[in-house]
Design a protein around this motif. Structure first.
Motif, PDB file in Angstrom:
ATOM      1  N   GLY A  27       0.807  -1.217   0.000  1.00 46.38           N
ATOM      2  CA  GLY A  27       0.000   0.000   0.000  1.00 46.38           C
ATOM      3  C   GLY A  27       0.833   1.256   0.000  1.00 46.38           C
ATOM      4  O   GLY A  27       0.406   2.307  -0.516  1.00 46.38           O
ATOM      5  N   GLN A  28       2.034   1.173   0.561  1.00 48.42           N
ATOM      6  CA  GLN A  28       2.946   2.318   0.592  1.00 48.42           C
ATOM      7  C   GLN A  28       3.815   2.397  -0.658  1.00 48.42           C
ATOM      8  O   GLN A  28       4.368   3.457  -0.964  1.00 48.42           O
ATOM      9  CB  GLN A  28       3.858   2.221   1.831  1.00 48.42           C
ATOM     10  CG  GLN A  28       3.130   2.331   3.155  1.00 48.42           C
ATOM     11  CD  GLN A  28       2.484   3.687   3.335  1.00 48.42           C
ATOM     12  OE1 GLN A  28       3.135   4.724   3.235  1.00 48.42           O
ATOM     13  NE2 GLN A  28       1.183   3.691   3.610  1.00 48.42           N
ATOM     14  N   MET A  29       3.946   1.307  -1.397  1.00 52.79           N
ATOM     15  CA  MET A  29       4.842   1.263  -2.551  1.00 52.79           C
ATOM     16  C   MET A  29       4.205   1.802  -3.832  1.00 52.79           C
ATOM     17  O   MET A  29       4.904   2.096  -4.790  1.00 52.79           O
ATOM     18  CB  MET A  29       5.339  -0.170  -2.772  1.00 52.79           C
ATOM     19  CG  MET A  29       6.293  -0.663  -1.696  1.00 52.79           C
ATOM     20  SD  MET A  29       6.783  -2.398  -1.915  1.00 52.79           S
ATOM     21  CE  MET A  29       7.893  -2.267  -3.327  1.00 52.79           C
ATOM     22  N   VAL A  30       2.872   1.880  -3.854  1.00 60.11           N
ATOM     23  CA  VAL A  30       2.202   2.409  -5.046  1.00 60.11           C
ATOM     24  C   VAL A  30       1.998   3.904  -4.907  1.00 60.11           C
ATOM     25  O   VAL A  30       2.112   4.474  -3.819  1.00 60.11           O
ATOM     26  CB  VAL A  30       0.841   1.706  -5.272  1.00 60.11           C
ATOM     27  CG1 VAL A  30       1.051   0.264  -5.665  1.00 60.11           C
ATOM     28  CG2 VAL A  30      -0.051   1.817  -4.044  1.00 60.11           C
ATOM     29  N   SER A  31       1.723   4.534  -6.037  1.00 60.32           N
ATOM     30  CA  SER A  31       1.506   5.979  -6.041  1.00 60.32           C
ATOM     31  C   SER A  31       0.227   6.304  -6.802  1.00 60.32           C
ATOM     32  O   SER A  31       0.093   5.929  -7.974  1.00 60.32           O
ATOM     33  CB  SER A  31       2.689   6.685  -6.704  1.00 60.32           C
ATOM     34  OG  SER A  31       2.485   8.078  -6.727  1.00 60.32           O
ATOM     35  N   PRO A  32      -0.736   6.989  -6.134  1.00 59.07           N
ATOM     36  CA  PRO A  32      -0.721   7.373  -4.730  1.00 59.07           C
ATOM     37  C   PRO A  32      -0.908   6.160  -3.814  1.00 59.07           C
ATOM     38  O   PRO A  32      -1.295   5.098  -4.268  1.00 59.07           O
ATOM     39  CB  PRO A  32      -1.902   8.336  -4.617  1.00 59.07           C
ATOM     40  CG  PRO A  32      -2.825   7.919  -5.716  1.00 59.07           C
ATOM     41  CD  PRO A  32      -1.955   7.458  -6.840  1.00 59.07           C
ATOM     42  N   LYS A  33      -0.621   6.354  -2.551  1.00 58.07           N
ATOM     43  CA  LYS A  33      -0.682   5.266  -1.586  1.00 58.07           C
ATOM     44  C   LYS A  33      -2.116   4.763  -1.407  1.00 58.07           C
ATOM     45  O   LYS A  33      -3.077   5.488  -1.673  1.00 58.07           O
ATOM     46  CB  LYS A  33      -0.101   5.723  -0.248  1.00 58.07           C
ATOM     47  CG  LYS A  33       1.387   6.032  -0.343  1.00 58.07           C
ATOM     48  CD  LYS A  33       1.931   6.606   0.942  1.00 58.07           C
ATOM     49  CE  LYS A  33       3.418   6.964   0.798  1.00 58.07           C
ATOM     50  NZ  LYS A  33       3.959   7.584   2.021  1.00 58.07           N
ATOM     51  N   VAL A  34      -2.225   3.527  -0.970  1.00 56.25           N
ATOM     52  CA  VAL A  34      -3.517   2.862  -0.791  1.00 56.25           C
ATOM     53  C   VAL A  34      -3.696   2.484   0.670  1.00 56.25           C
ATOM     54  O   VAL A  34      -2.753   2.011   1.322  1.00 56.25           O
ATOM     55  CB  VAL A  34      -3.606   1.603  -1.690  1.00 56.25           C
ATOM     56  CG1 VAL A  34      -4.829   0.769  -1.363  1.00 56.25           C
ATOM     57  CG2 VAL A  34      -3.612   2.011  -3.162  1.00 56.25           C
ATOM     58  N   ASP A  35      -4.888   2.697   1.183  1.00 57.53           N
ATOM     59  CA  ASP A  35      -5.225   2.350   2.559  1.00 57.53           C
ATOM     60  C   ASP A  35      -5.591   0.872   2.627  1.00 57.53           C
ATOM     61  O   ASP A  35      -6.568   0.434   2.012  1.00 57.53           O
ATOM     62  CB  ASP A  35      -6.400   3.215   3.030  1.00 57.53           C
ATOM     63  CG  ASP A  35      -6.720   3.034   4.513  1.00 57.53           C
ATOM     64  OD1 ASP A  35      -6.052   2.205   5.180  1.00 57.53           O
ATOM     65  OD2 ASP A  35      -7.640   3.708   5.000  1.00 57.53           O
ATOM     66  N   VAL A  36      -4.788   0.089   3.334  1.00 56.42           N
ATOM     67  CA  VAL A  36      -4.980  -1.356   3.439  1.00 56.42           C
ATOM     68  C   VAL A  36      -5.638  -1.706   4.763  1.00 56.42           C
ATOM     69  O   VAL A  36      -5.136  -1.350   5.829  1.00 56.42           O
ATOM     70  CB  VAL A  36      -3.625  -2.086   3.313  1.00 56.42           C
ATOM     71  CG1 VAL A  36      -3.762  -3.555   3.687  1.00 56.42           C
ATOM     72  CG2 VAL A  36      -3.073  -1.932   1.911  1.00 56.42           C
ATOM     73  N   LYS A  37      -6.767  -2.396   4.675  1.00 52.08           N
ATOM     74  CA  LYS A  37      -7.449  -2.921   5.861  1.00 52.08           C
ATOM     75  C   LYS A  37      -7.263  -4.432   5.874  1.00 52.08           C
ATOM     76  O   LYS A  37      -7.812  -5.141   5.026  1.00 52.08           O
ATOM     77  CB  LYS A  37      -8.945  -2.581   5.830  1.00 52.08           C
ATOM     78  CG  LYS A  37      -9.260  -1.098   5.664  1.00 52.08           C
ATOM     79  CD  LYS A  37      -8.848  -0.301   6.882  1.00 52.08           C
ATOM     80  CE  LYS A  37      -9.284   1.154   6.747  1.00 52.08           C
ATOM     81  NZ  LYS A  37      -8.764   1.991   7.868  1.00 52.08           N
TER      82      LYS A  37
END
Length: 246
Positions: A27-37
């Motif tokens: 989730g932090q490696m993509v742009s823009p970041k993704v919120d992972v639940k």
């Protein structure tokens, strides 16, 4: 990958504890970041056996896990155990997806199906499998791929029974395992266990092998983004993430 300037939110049901930290990292490696639940689901036994995996991936266990995702605003959800999906066959996978969608009212899929869709996206028709599973479970994955007309040129079995043990494998061992189980005619190498860390090493794996590599946590995250309808190509997560989704 935005919608009305809102962060994309995707959900994952992950049985137990092994390599679940791959998901927030992705989730932090993509742009823009993704919120992972990410929600840990329960099971009776941590074992790569058909009996244990069938219980782990049962609709009852999946439905229990979905309760923690209700109201979180996720836009898609994945059942992230490859083996506790393909051991049930396609009809079992359809029941897993139906359970997810009925409970959460968002598009859903499983890691096992994500491999099939990812293979089509990168044009991989002949593959090698580097499986940490015992022999019988690795063979079931081979059979599952072949049912979708993916030719398996070679498959391996590392023979590890528990997901917890797979999660302890370190970078150099994962890289060596992938290299040792490639074969010249394969379009790609598949590494199917979600208990195996891979997110931080996908680009390095592809550089070593000089071909696409699909890992379980990578394809799960890709599938979750694809289902939101907001995927955009990315640079840091291998060949799969460089392709446009249909």
């Amino acid at each position: 990958m935005t919608q009305n300037n809102q962060l994309i939110k995707v959900g994952f049901l992950y049985p137990g504890y092994a390599a679940e930290d791959d998901y927030p990292l992705l989730g932090q490696m993509v742009s823009p970041k993704v919120d992972v639940k990410l929600i840990h689901t329960k099971f009776n036994e941590d074992a790569h056996t058909v009996e244990a995996l069938s219980e782990m991936g049962s609709p009852q266990r999946i439905k229990e896990g979905t309760k923690a995702l209700v109201g979180t605003g996720i836009q898609s959800v994945l059942w992230t155990s490859t083996s506790a999906s393909f051991v049930l066959g396609l009809e079992g996978i359809k029941k897993q997806i139906a359970t997810l969608e009925a409970s959460l009212q968002v598009p859903a899929s499983t890691t096992a199906l994500a491999f099939i869709r990812a293979a089509k996206t990168i044009g991989a028709k002949r593959v090698a499998i580097a499986a940490t599973y015992p022999e019988d479970i690795a063979l079931l994955f081979k059979t599952f791929l072949e049912s979708f007309d993916i030719e398996v040129l070679q498959y391996s079995s590392k023979g590890i029974i528990t997901a917890a043990e797979v999660g302890t494998l370190q970078k150099e061992e994962v890289l060596r395992f992938a290299v040792d189980n490639d074969c010249p005619g394969a379009d790609a190498v598949f590494i199917p266990d979600t208990a195996l860390h891979s997110a931080a090493w996908i680009e390095e794996l592809e550089q070593l092998l000089q071909k696409p590599v699909l890992t379980a946590n990578q394809v799960s995250f890709w599938e979750a983004l694809r289902l939101t309808g907001q995927f955009t190509p990315q640079k840091r997560l291998g060949t799969l993430f460089k392709k446009s989704c249909s």
